[in-house]
Structure formats: C-alpha cells, structure tokens
Design a protein around this motif. Structure first.
Motif, mmCIF file in Angstrom:
data_model
loop_
_atom_site.group_PDB
_atom_site.id
_atom_site.type_symbol
_atom_site.label_atom_id
_atom_site.label_comp_id
_atom_site.label_asym_id
_atom_site.label_seq_id
_atom_site.Cartn_x
_atom_site.Cartn_y
_atom_site.Cartn_z
ATOM 1 N N LYS A 219 84.566 -34.370 -94.436
ATOM 2 C CA LYS A 219 83.077 -34.793 -93.807
ATOM 3 C C LYS A 219 83.666 -36.147 -92.769
ATOM 4 N N ARG A 220 82.747 -36.308 -91.940
ATOM 5 C CA ARG A 220 82.766 -37.514 -91.037
ATOM 6 C C ARG A 220 81.856 -38.494 -91.858
ATOM 7 N N MET A 221 82.547 -39.672 -91.844
ATOM 8 C CA MET A 221 82.059 -40.843 -92.438
ATOM 9 C C MET A 221 80.812 -41.339 -91.686
ATOM 10 N N GLN A 225 80.057 -46.163 -93.829
ATOM 11 C CA GLN A 225 81.269 -45.830 -94.689
ATOM 12 C C GLN A 225 82.402 -46.056 -93.983
ATOM 13 N N VAL A 247 76.016 -48.971 -103.683
ATOM 14 C CA VAL A 247 74.862 -48.472 -104.382
ATOM 15 C C VAL A 247 75.112 -47.034 -104.702
ATOM 16 N N SER A 249 74.742 -43.232 -104.644
ATOM 17 C CA SER A 249 74.671 -42.286 -103.300
ATOM 18 C C SER A 249 74.717 -42.933 -101.999
ATOM 19 N N SER A 250 75.488 -43.753 -101.998
ATOM 20 C CA SER A 250 75.959 -44.540 -100.787
ATOM 21 C C SER A 250 77.308 -43.685 -100.083
ATOM 22 N N GLY A 251 77.785 -42.659 -101.018
ATOM 23 C CA GLY A 251 78.850 -41.959 -100.515
ATOM 24 C C GLY A 251 80.158 -42.431 -100.743
ATOM 25 N N LYS A 252 80.347 -43.086 -101.962
ATOM 26 C CA LYS A 252 81.571 -43.640 -102.600
ATOM 27 C C LYS A 252 82.722 -42.729 -102.502
ATOM 28 N N THR A 253 82.158 -41.203 -103.075
ATOM 29 C CA THR A 253 83.134 -40.268 -103.205
ATOM 30 C C THR A 253 83.687 -39.917 -101.950
ATOM 31 N N GLU A 254 82.661 -39.800 -100.951
ATOM 32 C CA GLU A 254 83.395 -39.441 -99.701
ATOM 33 C C GLU A 254 84.524 -40.498 -99.210
ATOM 34 N N ARG A 286 84.277 -30.320 -105.536
ATOM 35 C CA ARG A 286 84.345 -31.012 -104.241
ATOM 36 C C ARG A 286 85.676 -31.525 -103.979
ATOM 37 N N TYR A 412 73.459 -43.010 -98.110
ATOM 38 C CA TYR A 412 74.163 -42.165 -97.180
ATOM 39 C C TYR A 412 72.817 -41.617 -96.255
ATOM 40 N N ASP A 582 74.786 -35.658 -109.260
ATOM 41 C CA ASP A 582 74.384 -35.730 -107.803
ATOM 42 C C ASP A 582 73.398 -34.501 -107.680
ATOM 43 N N ARG A 622 67.690 -38.646 -104.287
ATOM 44 C CA ARG A 622 68.881 -38.766 -103.685
ATOM 45 C C ARG A 622 68.977 -38.179 -102.150
ATOM 46 N N LYS A 623 68.343 -36.918 -101.962
ATOM 47 C CA LYS A 623 68.193 -36.309 -100.850
ATOM 48 C C LYS A 623 66.786 -36.276 -100.077
HETATM 49 P P1 ADP Z 1 78.180 -42.148 -104.482
HETATM 50 O O1 ADP Z 1 79.519 -41.549 -104.983
HETATM 51 O O2 ADP Z 1 78.229 -43.124 -103.877
HETATM 52 O O3 ADP Z 1 76.960 -41.867 -105.617
HETATM 53 P P2 ADP Z 1 78.260 -39.467 -102.937
HETATM 54 O O4 ADP Z 1 79.700 -39.536 -102.462
HETATM 55 O O5 ADP Z 1 78.335 -38.677 -104.341
HETATM 56 O O6 ADP Z 1 77.708 -40.870 -103.352
HETATM 57 O O7 ADP Z 1 77.112 -39.230 -101.989
HETATM 58 C C1 ADP Z 1 75.869 -38.740 -102.062
HETATM 59 C C2 ADP Z 1 75.410 -37.467 -101.360
HETATM 60 O O8 ADP Z 1 75.658 -37.776 -100.018
HETATM 61 C C3 ADP Z 1 76.504 -36.435 -101.895
HETATM 62 O O9 ADP Z 1 75.716 -35.197 -101.786
HETATM 63 C C4 ADP Z 1 77.477 -36.254 -100.653
HETATM 64 O O10 ADP Z 1 77.834 -35.173 -100.281
HETATM 65 C C5 ADP Z 1 76.701 -37.041 -99.066
HETATM 66 N N1 ADP Z 1 77.471 -37.455 -98.282
HETATM 67 C C6 ADP Z 1 77.945 -38.744 -98.592
HETATM 68 N N2 ADP Z 1 78.624 -39.347 -97.437
HETATM 69 C C7 ADP Z 1 78.729 -37.843 -96.642
HETATM 70 C C8 ADP Z 1 79.022 -37.784 -95.479
HETATM 71 N N3 ADP Z 1 79.777 -38.754 -94.680
HETATM 72 N N4 ADP Z 1 79.006 -36.655 -94.637
HETATM 73 C C9 ADP Z 1 78.037 -35.659 -95.466
HETATM 74 N N5 ADP Z 1 77.677 -35.874 -96.777
HETATM 75 C C10 ADP Z 1 77.855 -37.161 -97.208
#
Ligand code: ADP
Ligand code: ZN
Ligand code: ZN
Length: 764
Positions: A219-221, A225, A247, A249-254, A286, A412, A582, A622-623
């Motif tokens: 995925k594009r950041m 991010q 924080v 749901s900030s997209g740390k995993t991405e 994932r 995110y 999530d 979250r969304k």
């Molecule tokens: P964290 O680990 O910080 O709690 P996540 O990485 O799980 O956050 O991201 C939260 C949600 O946002 C997930 O469903 C993830 O797929 C989505 N998301 C985060 N960054 C992106 C991105 N760059 N592009 C698309 N979806 C994203």
C-alpha cells in the motif's frame, strides 16, 4: 586431550565438563551431545565450549555420543544465552530449555507431524440428507451430541431447508471437536463407521505456511506515514534502537511492512515480534499477502515439529527472510539480521513469568542486536519499538536520547481519536439509575449503534460469572484450599474456580459457617455481563472473548473473524480484546469498571490501567467516523482518568515519572525481586528473615522486606518476597555475586533443603 563444557537442561548453575573421545574429533560448539549424568542418567546437552584445560578436583566422564554434523545453536546464540543466564539470574540450562523446541531437546530427531481433521461425508452434504442423518442418530445421544457439535463448529448448521448453496464450511480438527463438544473418541469412531463423518490427515507444516503466496502491491503510505518512515531510517543512522510512538490506527503496521520490504531488498532478515495474543490470523494474513513464502511464523501454539522445522530452516542456506513470532522467536538462530520490530512494545506478556528464565523479549532483542553489532556484523541490526502507549522505561530512554523517537500523531485518513465520556458510577447508583453494571448512557449508545448496524465492545477485566461468592448472612467467602485467594464463580459450568492454581470446587448449596442458603455472587465477571446483555438486547449477536471461551486457538480466531465479518455485533471481553485488533465497524466501546484496574496494590497499577484503557479505547471508530468510549468509574475526579480522556501520553508520563523518581522505582531504579517458597509458612518466614539480614548487610536500605505478597500462598506453597531497589551506576555483576553468595550460604543449611529461591529481574 580435549574437553567439552556442556549446557545441560537442569536447574543447576554452570556448565558441565566432559572428555571428548578421539572418535568425536569433528565436534564443534553448538552441537548436541549425549552425556552421562549422575549414577545412571543421561541427558542431551549443547556444547558451549571446547578446550584443553583439564578441570581439577573431580573425575571426568566421557561424552557418549555426538548428535549433529553441524551446530544447531550458533555462536551468537550461545553468547546470548550466557548473557540471559547471567542477567536474569537463571541457570543457563533453563535458558536452553526455553530456547530449544523440544524436538531438538529430545534424544530422537523430529518427524513431520500430521493432524487429523473431520468432515461431513459427501452423501450428507445436503439439508435433506442431514435431516436423515440426525434421525439416524436419535437413539445414540452421545453420537448425536458430537455430530451436532461438528455441524455447529463447521458452519453446516447455518444452512436452511431451502438453501441449496453450500454454507461456508470451516475445517475442523478432531482434537478441536473433542475439546469443544466433550465428545469421546468412541462416539467419533462410531460416526465415522456409520459413514456420517470422515477423517483426513493434513501435514501440520502445510497448514502453518498458509498456502500460496499472493504477492500484493504494498500500500502507498500517506504523507504522515512517509514522514515517519523517513524519520525512522534517519534515526537509525544515529541510534540502534528507535521508538515509533504512533497513536492507535495510525498505520504502524503499514510502516513496518515498508521497512521489512527495504530489508529484504538489501538481503537482510527481519524479526517481527508481537505479543502472543496479538498474533492473530488478521496480522498473519496481512503479512502473508505481502511476503508470501518469505514469511515464517513462530510461536508457542504451533506444533513442536513445526518449530523444529523453522529452527532448522533458519540454520539452512535458505532461511525465511521474515520471522513473525511471539516472545520465544527472539531465541531463534538468525544470520544477517537487519531489523527487529517489537510491536506493542509496552505489552507485559513480553516478559516471561514462569518458569525461569524470566526474560523480557524486547530487552533480549536489544541485547541480541548489540551482540551482533559487536560481532562486526555490518551494518549492525536495528531495533524498532512500536506502540501507541510506550512503557515508561522505553519512553524514558527516548527522552534521555538513548533511543531515537519518531511520532505518528494522526490516525490513517485523519479519523478522529475517540470521544471519551466519563460516567460516575457511584452517583448513578445513589440515584438508582444503573441497570446492573450498565449506565444509561452506555445502554443508549450501544442500542443506537446496534440499530444502525454498527458494533460495540464491552470491556470487563474479570472473567467468570462473579469474582467471589458471599454468604448474605455471615459474609463467609469460599476460598481455595491451596492458595490464599477467594474463588471465582463460573455459573455456566456451575463451579467455583481458583484462578491461581486452576483447582475447581462444587458450588455449595448452604453456607458451611452459618448454614444460611443465601449465597450471592459479588461483582461482575464477563459471564454475568453476557447474561445481562442478552436480556437487555435480545436481538444482539453476542460473543464473549476471555480465557474460558478461547481454550483452542481455533475458537479464539473464530470469535475474532466472526466479529470482523459482522456475524456478531456485540463483543464482551477481558483485556484480550485490546491486543492490536483492527475492527472496522466498532462505534461504541464501554469500559465497565475502570476501578478494578486502578485499585491494584502494585506500583505499576496506574501505568497498566492507563495503557489498557487507551488501547481498549483505540478499538473505537477505526474506520469511517469518530467512535465513542463510555468510561465507567467511581473515581471520576482521579487525574489519571482525565489523562485517558485527553489521550495525553506526555502528561501521563510526566506525572508518573515524578512519582517513580520520588519512591525509587523504574525507570530511575532497577528492581530485583527475590522470591522464597516453601510448604511451611513458618520455615519460609524464617528463611525470609534470614536472607533479609544477610542481604541488608550488603545492600542496606536498598533492600525491602521480606513481605508477604498480595497472594501469599499459591499451590500450597507459602511465599515471601524481598525487593532490591538499585540505583543506576551500581556494579550489577557485583550485585548478582552477592545475591548468589547469600543464596549459597542459605541453602547450605539443611533446614532449607527444599526451599525454592528464585529471582525476578526487572519485574513487571
Ligand atoms: P496501527 O498498527 O497503527 O494500529 P494499522 O497499520 O493497523 O494501524 O492501520 C489501521 C488501518 O488503516 C488498517 O486497516 C490499515 O489497513 C489501514 N491503513 C493504514 N495505512 C494505510 C495505507 N497507507 N494505505 C491503505 N490502508 C492503510
Ligand atoms: Zn453464612
Ligand atoms: Zn488455588
């Protein structure tokens, strides 16, 4: 003559020296050997060192056999084990036991393992045929129960009479079916004989690799991010350890995924650590989608054969590039490691409690990286600690500049942080406005959410039906016979359970003290919450997630996937629900009783409570839109509650560190707990006092105790605890030496022969 110093799987200090026979000339450190021990025993050990210095003073034996052609433990691992043994004050044999999968400890090698699965036989895969089958079993209740349990578990029961499309059938192992249904093997065998069910074998490793890779475009950041990503890489230029404070749901995993890809592109390995309980299919899938066959997964719920396989693969010429694993994955062999990610670094389950070694996987990872750096591995591996709520230790290190710090302050897609409303339970009770444990605000908001097709989570950190039973007449409370605690009522199973030793008791019908018959459950556990919620919201599709509903990994995964997919819409759970899950449609989170976390006699109570509440709240909204958190407490004016509401980590950190500094606690002082255990309370008491006197001689006022811990007897053993508070800069090697000296002097006394003495270094 050549000698080998061998690590044996025993709770004894030190290494054991054996003579290496001429036939074993190719022996190297890290290989396993079979050695005689004592009069008639033999053990498999690992060679730590080969040398020519004959030890004085005792007769040496020859080692019996060499079990490997190549080392199974790397030189670096041996050094890490030595460090762990020393630092955590635990014999190196116990470190080895924690590190090696049993397949490598046993005398034989491992065999690839298969697991037995159960499925509905082909002729019955139709509603009409199923009815026939059920009729067939009318006179065989055991088989009928087992059969129905299978239909439930697999999803075959979801099909109605008209439905001719296939229901979404899940694969069920025989073991799971037996666990869940309580069915015995004979009933299942009968069902197979009758041709209703059939069994099939699946190789375990095939399952764990999760099939074909689906290389997916990463995925594009977002801009934020991307900035954080650059920030991490820049920080790594100066600091080997960096904290990513992002924080929920900030997209740390991405971000991790991008960092992992970067390491892979440069032909380096990555270790991605998660707390055991957060290692769900959600995260595994994932990562699997992106890294496919390059990803190996390692944790304690996997079969031993699988773990041996991964260990061997990491030693081979084609190791996994990425290992995703829980605590013990840090003990795998690595070559050319570029990055370690410790996600949810604040999680206390990174610390092993029992048995020894009581190590912290985050700190071991940091030590491993620094050992590798000293080894001139270039470039040296980096460690990234990620969390929304850093542990005080980590944040302190970041503030001091020992660790780098990168922040991600927005969610995110700019989703707002949840709106947290505090509810004063005491006031509402006075005005008779509470419905059991639920405030009017919570009930209204949950009802609205369900009506809109959204989901809600109710968090209660107590499992069972009621935390205790009490006689209404004389206040008698049933307690465990083996432990110093009151028993928890589990009404669904109609028993009282000790949460310390697991012992179960029948629920008394009368009070043994006064004969009264009015025994009442006090307080609310998740079971009781579930009962009441079912009455209040009969239409809700409710699931409960706690230790009692997640005995098998499959059951745990099912609760999560049902909730993710919207098959359930109201989830009740203990802290399990806060672990990095999530969910998309959760608009309301209820924290039913914040006080149960705040009123804990432990210096970390507020730290843990803040993190728990912040993490649970993070599941809301979250969304799509802003979520609501209803925080119920009897102490609405407590400053900590306000910090949770404002989600102000920095202020939380400042207030807590002030207190910690004043009262000599981490992160300003190191703690070592010394535990003594014995059946006799008198003896453990005397031993505690004696050890206290010895230690005070060296450590003065740095030593506190002995004291009785909050639960002073567990599994029939009485416990005493001594606490050492040590300022930084003190010579820790010397401290450990004194501790060991005192221990040896004590244990020489015959009275203390069966006394257990162990240490918890950096306790949580
Ligand atoms: P964290 O680990 O910080 O709690 P996540 O990485 O799980 O956050 O991201 C939260 C949600 O946002 C997930 O469903 C993830 O797929 C989505 N998301 C985060 N960054 C992106 C991105 N760059 N592009 C698309 N979806 C994203
Ligand atoms: Zn009574
Ligand atoms: Zn008990």
């Amino acid at each position: 003559m050549k000698y080998a110093d061998v690590i044996l799987p025993l709770p004894l200090e030190g290494l054991f020296t054996y003579v290496v026979p001429a036939s074993a000339a190719a022996l190297q450190p890290g290989m396993r050997v079979l050695v005689p021990f004592g009069r008639s025993k033999s053990y498999v050990g690992v060679v730590a060192r080969l040398h020519n210095e004959k030890p004085e003073g005792y007769r040496l034996k020859e080692l019996t056999d060499v079990m490997d052609d190549q080392p199974v433990v790397t030189a670096l691992q041996l050094r890490l084990w030595t460090w762990m043994s020393d630092y955590y004050m635990s014999p190196i044999g116990e470190v080895m036991k924690a590190a090696l999968p049993s397949g490598l400890k046993a005398e034989e090698g491992y065999h690839p393992r298969t697991e037995t699965y159960v499925r509905l036989a082909a002729p019955y895969r139709h509603p009409t045929a199923l009815h026939v089958a059920l009729n067939l079993l009318a006179r065989a209740p055991r088989q009928l129960d087992a059969f129905i349990a299978y239909l439930n578990l697999s999803g075959w029961d979801m099909i109605d009479d008209q439905g001719d499309s296939l229901p979404p059938v899940s694969e069920i192992t025989r073991e799971e079916l037996m666990n869940v249904s309580g069915a015995a093997m004979p009933a299942l065998n009968q069902l197979t004989k009758r041709g209703l069910l059939e069994t099939y074998e699946v190789e375990v490793s095939r399952l764990n690799h999760g099939g074909e890779p689906h290389p997916e475009v990463i995925k594009r950041m977002s801009t934020a991010q991307q900035e954080a990503y650059n920030g991490v890489l820049f920080s790594f230029l100066k600091k080997s350890v960096t904290l990513l404070h992002g924080v929920t749901s900030s997209g740390k995993t991405e971000l991790y995924i991008h960092l992992i890809q970067r390491e892979i592109d440069q032909h380096r390995q990555v270790l991605y650590l998660l707390p055991e309980i957060a290692l769900t299919m959600q995260i595994m899938e994932r990562l699997q989608r992106v890294f496919g066959e390059r990803l190996g997964i390692y944790h304690s719920k996997y079969s031993d054969a699988e773990r041996v396989e991964i260990w061997q693969k990491q030693l081979s010429a084609h190791p996994y590039d990425v290992i995703l694993g829980a605590r013990s994955a840090v003990l795998l062999p690595f070559r050319n490691l570029g990055l370690v990610i410790v996600d949810e670094e604040h999680e206390t389950s990174y610390k092993q409690q029992d048995p020894a070694p009581r190590y912290h996987a985050r700190n071991v990872a940091i030590m491993m990286a620094s050992l590798m750096a000293a080894d001139d591995q270039s470039p040296a591996p980096k460690v990234l600690l990620g969390t929304a709520t850093p542990s005080l230790e980590t944040y302190h290190n970041a503030m001091k500049g020992k660790y780098g710090l990168v922040e991600l302050t927005e969610r995110y897609q700019g989703i707002e942080m949840p709106d947290i409303r505090v509810v004063d339970v005491q006031d509402l009770q006075r005005r008779k406005m509470m419905t059991g444990p639920f405030s009017p605000l919570l009930l209204t908001r949950v009802r609205e959410a369900l009506e809109r097709g959204e989901q809600a989570i109710l968090f209660q950190n107590r499992r069972g039906w009621a935390p205790m039973l009490e006689c209404a007449q004389c206040s008698w409370v049933p307690r465990c016979e083996h432990c110093d605690v009151s028993l928890t009522l589990h009404r669904n199973m109609n028993q009282l359970t000790c949460h310390y030793c697991g012992y179960t008791y029948r629920v008394p019908t009368a009070c043994p003290a006064c004969g009264g018959h009015d025994l009442r459950g006090r307080g609310y556990g998740t079971e009781k919450i579930e009962d009441q919620v079912r009455d209040i919201f009969p239409m809700a599709r409710i699931a409960r997630m706690d230790l009692d509903t997640t005995h098998t990994r499959q059951a745990y995964e099912r609760i999560i996937s049902d909730f993710s997919a919207g098959r359930t819409n109201l989830l009740i759970g203990t802290q399990m629900i806060s672990k990095g899950l999530d969910f998309d449609r959760v608009s309301v989170v209820g924290i039913l009783n914040a006080d149960s976390m705040l009123n804990v006699p432990d210096f970390r109570a507020y730290e843990h409570a803040f993190m728990m509440m912040a993490q649970v709240s993070g599941r809301a909204g979250r969304k799509g839109k802003r979520g609501l958190v209803v925080l119920q407490t009897r102490q609405p004016d407590l400053p900590l509650i306000d910090l949770v509401v404002r989600n102000d980590y920095q202020a939380f950190y400042r207030s807590l560190t002030e207190e910690r500094q004043m009262f000599h606690y981490p992160p300003f002082y190191r703690l070592i707990y010394v535990y003594l255990k014995h059946r006799s309370d008198d003896l453990v008491n005397t031993a505690g006092l004696e050890l206290g006197t010895r230690l005070r001689h060296w450590f003065g006022s740095r030593l506190l105790g002995p004291d009785k811990p909050a639960v002073a007897r567990v599994k029939t053993l009485s416990i005493r605890k001594l606490v050492l508070k040590l300022e930084y800069g003190i010579d820790m090697a010397m401290v450990r030496k004194y501790l060991r000296m005192a221990q040896q002097q004590m244990l020489q006394d015959k009275r203390y022969a069966s006394l257990q003495l162990y240490y918890d270094v950096d306790p949580l």
